[in-house]
Design an enzyme around this catalytic site. Structure first.
Site, PDB file in Angstrom:
ATOM      1  N   PRO A  23     -16.971   2.114 -19.795  1.00 34.03           N
ATOM      2  CG  PRO A  23     -15.239   2.101 -18.231  1.00 34.03           C
ATOM      3  CD  PRO A  23     -15.743   2.828 -19.436  1.00 34.03           C
ATOM      4  CB  CYS A  25     -20.181  -2.850 -13.180  1.00 40.74           C
ATOM      5  SG  CYS A  25     -18.494  -2.575 -12.697  1.00 40.74           S
ATOM      6  CB  ALA A  58     -14.578  -2.342 -13.492  1.00 44.28           C
ATOM      7  CD  GLN A 100     -12.749   0.760 -15.842  1.00 43.69           C
ATOM      8  OE1 GLN A 100     -13.743   0.218 -15.369  1.00 43.69           O
ATOM      9  NE2 GLN A 100     -12.591   2.069 -15.836  1.00 43.69           N
ATOM     10  CE1 TYR A 177     -15.088   0.230  -6.780  1.00 49.09           C
ATOM     11  CE2 TYR A 177     -15.174   1.625  -8.737  1.00 49.09           C
ATOM     12  CZ  TYR A 177     -15.828   0.875  -7.753  1.00 49.09           C
ATOM     13  OH  TYR A 177     -17.190   0.787  -7.745  1.00 49.09           O
ATOM     14  NE  ARG A 225     -13.706   6.234 -16.813  1.00 47.78           N
ATOM     15  CZ  ARG A 225     -15.022   6.136 -17.040  1.00 47.78           C
ATOM     16  NH1 ARG A 225     -15.827   5.647 -16.112  1.00 47.78           N
ATOM     17  NH2 ARG A 225     -15.544   6.507 -18.189  1.00 47.78           N
ATOM     18  NE  ARG A 318     -25.574   8.136 -15.946  1.00 43.05           N
ATOM     19  CZ  ARG A 318     -25.476   9.134 -15.076  1.00 43.05           C
ATOM     20  NH1 ARG A 318     -26.250   9.120 -13.997  1.00 43.05           N
ATOM     21  NH2 ARG A 318     -24.623  10.121 -15.257  1.00 43.05           N
TER      22      ARG A 318
HETATM   23  C1  LIG Z   1     -24.495   0.677 -15.101  1.00 39.11           C
HETATM   24  C2  LIG Z   1     -23.225   1.434 -14.928  1.00 39.11           C
HETATM   25  C3  LIG Z   1     -22.059   0.749 -14.634  1.00 39.11           C
HETATM   26  C4  LIG Z   1     -20.833   1.427 -14.521  1.00 39.11           C
HETATM   27  N1  LIG Z   1     -19.671   0.723 -14.358  1.00 39.11           N
HETATM   28  C5  LIG Z   1     -18.489   1.354 -14.470  1.00 39.11           C
HETATM   29  C6  LIG Z   1     -17.274   0.629 -14.569  1.00 39.11           C
HETATM   30  O1  LIG Z   1     -17.247  -0.598 -14.661  1.00 39.11           O
HETATM   31  N2  LIG Z   1     -16.117   1.340 -14.619  1.00 39.11           N
HETATM   32  C7  LIG Z   1     -16.098   2.707 -14.608  1.00 39.11           C
HETATM   33  O2  LIG Z   1     -15.022   3.301 -14.646  1.00 39.11           O
HETATM   34  N3  LIG Z   1     -17.241   3.412 -14.570  1.00 39.11           N
HETATM   35  C8  LIG Z   1     -18.421   2.772 -14.537  1.00 39.11           C
HETATM   36  N4  LIG Z   1     -19.587   3.485 -14.603  1.00 39.11           N
HETATM   37  C9  LIG Z   1     -19.512   4.944 -14.834  1.00 39.11           C
HETATM   38  C10 LIG Z   1     -19.608   5.233 -16.330  1.00 39.11           C
HETATM   39  O3  LIG Z   1     -18.505   4.678 -17.034  1.00 39.11           O
HETATM   40  C11 LIG Z   1     -19.646   6.748 -16.594  1.00 39.11           C
HETATM   41  O4  LIG Z   1     -18.416   7.304 -16.225  1.00 39.11           O
HETATM   42  C12 LIG Z   1     -20.773   7.445 -15.821  1.00 39.11           C
HETATM   43  O5  LIG Z   1     -21.979   6.696 -15.902  1.00 39.11           O
HETATM   44  C13 LIG Z   1     -21.017   8.853 -16.364  1.00 39.11           C
HETATM   45  O6  LIG Z   1     -21.365   8.815 -17.715  1.00 39.11           O
HETATM   46  P1  LIG Z   1     -22.892   8.942 -18.224  1.00 39.11           P
HETATM   47  O7  LIG Z   1     -23.430  10.219 -17.655  1.00 39.11           O
HETATM   48  O8  LIG Z   1     -22.770   8.958 -19.733  1.00 39.11           O
HETATM   49  O9  LIG Z   1     -23.660   7.766 -17.719  1.00 39.11           O
HETATM   50  C14 LIG Z   1     -20.807   2.833 -14.679  1.00 39.11           C
HETATM   51  C15 LIG Z   1     -22.002   3.524 -14.918  1.00 39.11           C
HETATM   52  C16 LIG Z   1     -23.188   2.843 -15.071  1.00 39.11           C
HETATM   53  C17 LIG Z   1     -24.427   3.617 -15.407  1.00 39.11           C
END
Ligand SMILES: Cc1cc2nc3c(=O)[nH]c(=O)nc-3n(C[C@H](O)[C@H](O)[C@H](O)COP(=O)(O)O)c2cc1C
Length: 369
Positions: A23, A25, A58, A100, A177, A225, A318
């Site tokens: 997920p 945002c 989220a 989510q 959260y 989560r 990412r």
């Molecule tokens: C732009 C962005 C928005 C995110 N929004 C959420 C979210 O809505 N809910 C959540 O649980 N984690 C959110 N995260 C965290 C990601 O779900 C993920 O757990 C975190 O980026 C680590 O993974 P990665 O290294 O593959 O980016 C967000 C991350 C990014 C980069």
């Protein structure tokens, strides 16, 4: 040995491989929580890239529970129909649509990160206790009625999510959260039945799971989560996470294990796959389906996480923003071209106009806008 590209049965839902979109945002909803064209393009593009599961960002269960004014919402029946368009687009691109559901608690009422600072206008924030996150606003400690209303809001939003066509509902119990705020002794200083010992601090999470589980029909899977550690001495721990997941296992189909976000003084030890040990601890301690997330960027790395049994799925964020077609590229680089099919409309981009097509994902016709 399980393969990254092997299917996964998630409570009767067939996932085409072990790669999911975490997920994320986008802070791009209309100010009444409605999705915009941005979400449609963003989510469909991610689904076209070959991931098996796309989890929508989220999405707030109440307006006060939004992180920012640009958060998606599901607090009103009028929001079902636009969400149905997102779920249909993800499905049409061959992925399972998930969402989510969350409440930001004391971390609500902020601007999008690229603007920074409190939302303008801001709104009153609530939390388990009147303990602020860093220099954010101090929340109002929730009354029993606030708690009951919020648990109902989670269940009502889940009903709307099901009506919209989402097939996986994930509760946001991580990243500091509201659900996480109840879990951690650093943010929950209550001495009533919603705080204190492990049983008290985890009660809100348990009741949120129970409330949502009670409204989900067969064919819709439930996940949650968690941050497996606060990365702060005296905070929520991996051992507590494993115990809570073991307790919730009869109701929860998938545990998504992340970390941190609860306290401004956290000291995260970052590195490739830095949260995988948390997922592995939950998987080994519970026998439940578990996903790993966090700095998973390489095909070999993702394959090893699955093959070694550290997790049943990988979620990625990412790296998929940089390249939504990462799953197709990963299959190619691991010598498994075709394991992740290419959309037929894009086939010439991958194989050239005159070469025979490889595995193509020919699905149902796309719904017209
Ligand atoms: C732009 C962005 C928005 C995110 N929004 C959420 C979210 O809505 N809910 C959540 O649980 N984690 C959110 N995260 C965290 C990601 O779900 C993920 O757990 C975190 O980026 C680590 O993974 P990665 O290294 O593959 O980016 C967000 C991350 C990014 C980069």
């Amino acid at each position: 040995m399980t393969d990254l590209f092997s299917p996964l049965d998630l409570a009767g839902i067939a996932l085409r491989n072990r790669i999911g979109v975490a997920p994320m945002c986008q802070y791009s909803a209309a100010n009444d929580g409605r999705p915009t064209q941005w979400h449609l393009a963003h989510l469909m593009h991610l689904a076209l890239g070959g991931a098996a599961l796309v989890i929508v960002e989220a999405t707030a269960v109440t307006p006060e529970g939004r992180i920012s004014p640009g958060d998606l919402g599901l607090w009103d029946d009028s929001l079902i129909e636009p969400h149905a368009k997102l779920a249909a687009a993800i499905s049409a691109a061959g992925a399972v649509p998930g969402i989510q559901l969350g409440h930001a608690g004391r971390k609500a009422s902020r601007n999008a990160p690229w603007l920074g600072g409190p939302a303008e206008p801001s709104w009153e924030v609530i939390g388990p206790s009147a303990v602020a996150f860093g220099d954010f606003a101090t929340p109002k400690a929730m009354s029993d009625a606030d708690i009951a209303d919020t648990l109902k809001a989670f269940a009502d939003a889940a009903i709307r999510a099901v009506k919209a066509g989402y097939r996986f509902i994930e509760l946001h119990g991580a990243h500091g959260y509201l659900i996480h705020q109840f879990l951690s002794p650093l943010s929950n200083t209550r001495n009533d039945a919603w705080g204190g010992d492990f049983a008290g601090r985890s009660r809100f999470a348990r009741e949120a799971v129970a409330a949502v589980k009670a409204v989900l029909p067969a064919g819709v899977a439930l996940g949650i989560r968690f941050s497996h550690t606060d990365w702060v001495p005296g905070g929520w721990t991996t051992e507590e996470t494993v115990q809570l997941c073991a307790d919730l296992k009869p109701s929860v189909d998938l545990f998504d294990i992340s970390s941190g976000g609860l306290h401004h003084e956290q000291k995260i030890v970052l590195g490739p796959g830095y949260q995988v040990p948390g997922a592995k601890a939950v998987r080994e301690g519970t026998g439940a389906l578990t996903t790993a997330v966090g700095l998973i960027t390489e095909a070999e790395q993702a394959q090893a996480i699955i093959a070694e049994g550290s997790a049943d799925m990988v979620l990625m964020a990412r790296a998929l923003l940089r390249d939504p077609f990462w799953p197709i590229r990963a299959a190619q680089s691991l010598g498994k071209s075709g394991a992740v099919p290419v959309p037929p409309q894009y086939e010439r981009g991958w194989h050239g106009a005159n070469k025979p097509p490889m595995e193509l994902a020919v699905g149902e016709p796309m719904p017209a806008l």
